[in-house]
Design an enzyme around this catalytic site. Structure first.
Site, PDB file in Angstrom:
ATOM      1  N   TYR A  72       0.875  -1.229  -0.125  1.00 18.17           N
ATOM      2  CA  TYR A  72      -0.084  -0.059   0.144  1.00 18.17           C
ATOM      3  C   TYR A  72       0.965   1.301   0.221  1.00 18.17           C
ATOM      4  CZ  TYR A  72      -3.281   3.534   1.711  1.00 18.17           C
ATOM      5  OH  TYR A  72      -4.029   4.626   1.818  1.00 18.17           O
ATOM      6  N   GLU A 117      -3.305   7.363  -3.874  1.00 16.05           N
ATOM      7  CA  GLU A 117      -3.453   5.979  -3.178  1.00 16.05           C
ATOM      8  C   GLU A 117      -3.274   5.077  -4.224  1.00 16.05           C
ATOM      9  OE1 GLU A 117      -7.228   4.870  -1.451  1.00 16.05           O
ATOM     10  OE2 GLU A 117      -6.303   4.376   0.471  1.00 16.05           O
TER      11      GLU A 117
END
Lengths: 402, 304
Positions: free
Chosen positions: A119, A207
């Site tokens: 991530y 993101e």
């Protein structure tokens, strides 16, 4: 403003972030040639991804009953088959609500053999007003859940906006992700590119979930952004005409688009008491006080500091286009504005829209007596409230009597 | 006394010739504030005239400060030029720059905030804020210092400090106080943006140190953690009664509620968390915005 995954990856690619070979298709006619190109690039599989501004696509269900908004096809024919089931149909995910979103664009991407998922995100840390890069080895998961259960698995690096991201900072992040050798260097380049995308595009958030180590057709490994989400700072869009063109009105609520044309800040909610207020803080707290007295707000609506008669009329029309609205609460603190001007605007709007629903008006401030007189003598059925609490109780009562 | 500004503070207006800046410069002059200069690049040498008063216009803030002795400014410059205007005010050595402008890109404010780091001379209030009012002693608080866009007449000179992110909610609180015969020392709108110059906590510290402020109304809203930080400090250090209200309990997560900073994201910045922090700090909770003044006054019997 939010943009689609395929648009986010186009922006990221500009700043040197590696993304899979992929092509967006808006019609079925475009799907087969796109899938052919991806197959020709050496990818055995073609990933077909629904493009909507909501997460949870993979686990979503189409209203037709077809399962999954993201599918991996083993052939071009299968990819076309998936596309037929997705394009033009409504996809419901945990983030869309029951009404779902119509899929109007598909992204066809080369299938990647995923070795590891990470991530990576860049956002503003409001606590110190600095950009923050967040990275985690727990990719492909809900990051809020990771933050809660395994906070130690999230690596944070603040960036000094005076100098921007330094190479050593990108190296620290790549090391925290456990990247080594060529992958380490590729990771450093990618992390730097993601930060530059955030900064240069005036993004609110970038993101990548997941960012992944993938095995290419020749057996070599590399890192790339398999999924990407970017939201932009609306206040900065004036200097990004190219990004502004990525706006997809299909993804926005029609009433919110209509409101924005009149410089009204409107957000639709699911209650039955509409409110029309000046100022964001007062508008929020008007919603709160409706709920406090047992009602449910139908919307947030801030008409701004200098509401004109035209704006008030437009606001009434927008409120009334919501079929769930059973009553209206107008709450205006006329600091500089003349309450009488506002009262005149309200009366005109009520007459123009032929309002039949209960209307409670609370006016306070500049020239309030004249304003109240205008309301009282208008011949229009208006209930007046003396304070916010009084007005909220009256509108809740009026609606419950419906 | 008061905080940040007194009725004697000399104020300049950056962007005085724009319609918004001009209108509020006029209202501040009408209120009796010391508006001593305007700044509009390219219009230096001209005058801003209102109500028989002539306010000289300068090309640069530095000139305006040198010629008039202004120590505070109100920034009404449009968003693309606002960051530059704020830093020009700081460069000229102003003690206070109040940025009214709404819609400044976050990245610009991140750079401004970085540039002001370690600057002990200039305090920035805002942006996207209603400004500051220290009420005066005249009728309807005339003769006070009004920097920004708040309605002056709703105030009354007294001893309650008000700090808020929201404009109209500040007016609501001020009006509740004034209607009950209770005056204010200074009212500060810190603005609704995610990056701002002065926090709730900064203002609370000033109120705590001001002998003329006897009680405080603290108005917050969803988003960020500035209210929690203020509450933590209040718990440890604040000697004065504080009443608080948080707006946005019914706001849906992930949506910006008008203010760029008013957003619950990733489960952070909720009204529940802020109210819990207030309670833990002994701050009186106004359950509805109608009760902000009464909540404080119940904590300080006999207040005027």
């Amino acid at each position: 403003m939010n943009i689609h995954e395929y648009q986010a990856k186009q922006l990221l690619a500009r700043y040197g972030v590696a993304v899979p070979f992929e092509i967006a298709a808006k019609t079925l006619a475009e799907v087969r040639p796109a899938a052919d190109k991806i197959a020709a690039s050496g990818s055995a599989r073609v990933v077909v991804k629904s493009q909507i501004h909501a997460g949870g696509r993979g686990k979503g269900t189409f209203q037709t009953g077809f399962q999954g908004g993201v599918k991996v096809a083993a052939s071009v024919d299968e990819a076309v088959g998936f596309a037929e089931k997705m394009l033009g149909n409504v996809l419901v995910t945990k983030q869309t609500g029951e009404e779902g979103r119509k899929v109007q664009t598909l992204l066809l991407a080369a299938g990647a053999k995923i070795k590891k998922e990470f991530y990576l995100a860049v956002l503003l840390d409001r606590a110190n007003s600095r950009p923050l890069v967040m990275a985690s080895t727990e990719g492909g998961m809900d990051i809020e859940e990771v933050a809660e259960k395994h906070p130690e698995k999230i690596f944070r690096e603040h960036i000094d906006p005076a100098v921007g991201i330094m190479p050593y900072q990108a190296r620290k992040i790549a090391a925290a992700l456990g990247l080594r050798g060529d992958l380490f260097n590729a990771g450093v380049k990618l992390i730097t590119g993601v930060y530059h995308t955030w900064w240069e595009c005036d993004a609110a958030m970038v993101e990548l979930n997941p960012l992944a180590v993938v095995e290419l057709a020749d057996g070599k490994e590399t890192v790339m952004a398999l999924d990407a989400k970017i939201s932009l700072d609306d206040n900065a869009l004036y200097r990004h005409k190219d990004i502004l063109e990525m706006r997809d009105l299909n993804e926005e609520a029609p009433l919110e688009i209509e409101a924005s044309k009149f410089n009204l800040n409107y957000i639709k909610l699911d209650g039955s008491i509409a409110c029309l207020v000046n100022g964001a803080g007062l508008a929020m707290s008007t919603m709160d006080i409706i709920q406090h007295f047992g009602g449910r707000p139908a919307n947030f609506l801030d008409v701004g500091g200098g509401a004109s008669k035209e704006q008030v009329t437009a606001a009434f029309k927008i409120i009334l286009s919501d079929p769930h609205v059973k009553g209206i609460l107008v709450n205006i603190f006329g600091g500089i504005m003349d309450c009488n001007v506002i009262a005149t605007g309200i009366v005109a709007a009520v007459k123009e829209t032929g309002l039949k629903l209960p209307l409670v008006v609370r006016l306070e401030g500049n020239n309030v007596l004249a304003g109240k007189k205008t309301l009282a003598e208008s011949g229009v059925a208006i209930i007046t409230g003396d304070s916010m609490a009084d007005a909220a109780q009256k509108v809740v009562k009026a609606v419950s009597g419906c | 006394m008061s905080i940040l500004v007194t009725p004697q503070t000399k104020v300049l207006v950056q962007g005085i010739t724009g319609s918004f800046g001009a209108k509020h410069a006029q209202l501040s002059i009408d209120y009796g504030s010391q508006i001593v200069a305007g700044v509009t690049p390219g219009k230096g040498g001209q005058c801003f005239e209102h109500g028989g008063k002539k306010v000289p216009i300068f090309d640069t803030v530095a000139d305006a400060v040198k010629q008039t002795g202004a120590t505070a400014s109100a920034v009404f410059v449009p968003p693309p030029f606002a960051a530059d205007a704020i830093l020009e005010g700081a460069d000229a050595g102003l003690a206070l720059v109040v940025a009214i402008t709404e819609g400044i890109p976050v990245r610009d404010m991140v750079r401004v905030k970085r540039a002001l780091e370690g600057n002990l001379t200039t305090r920035l209030i805002g942006p996207n804020c209603p400004g500051i009012v220290t009420p005066g002693e005249g009728k309807d608080s005339h003769g006070g210092c009004r920097i920004g866009i708040a309605p002056g007449y709703i105030h009354k000179k007294g001893h309650i400090g008000v700090v808020s992110r929201s404009g109209t909610l500040t007016y609501e609180a001020v009006w509740q106080l004034t209607s009950r015969g209770v005056g204010q020392s200074t009212c500060v709108g810190i603005g609704g943006d995610p990056v701002n110059g002065t926090s709730h906590l900064d203002v609370i510290k000033l109120f705590n140190a001001d002998p003329d402020t006897h009680g405080i109304i603290l108005i917050g809203e969803i988003g960020g953690s500035a209210e929690e930080e203020a509450a933590e400090w209040i718990k440890q250090h604040c000697k004065k009664p504080v009443a608080g209200f948080i707006a946005g309990a019914t706001a849906p997560p992930g949506r910006r509620m008008g203010h760029a900073g008013a957003i619950v994201s990733g489960g952070k910045g909720t009204a529940e968390a802020k109210i819990a922090a207030f309670k833990a700090a002994g701050i009186g909770i106004a359950v509805t915005p109608s009760e902000m003044a009464d909540t404080l006054l119940r904590m300080m019997p006999g207040a005027k």
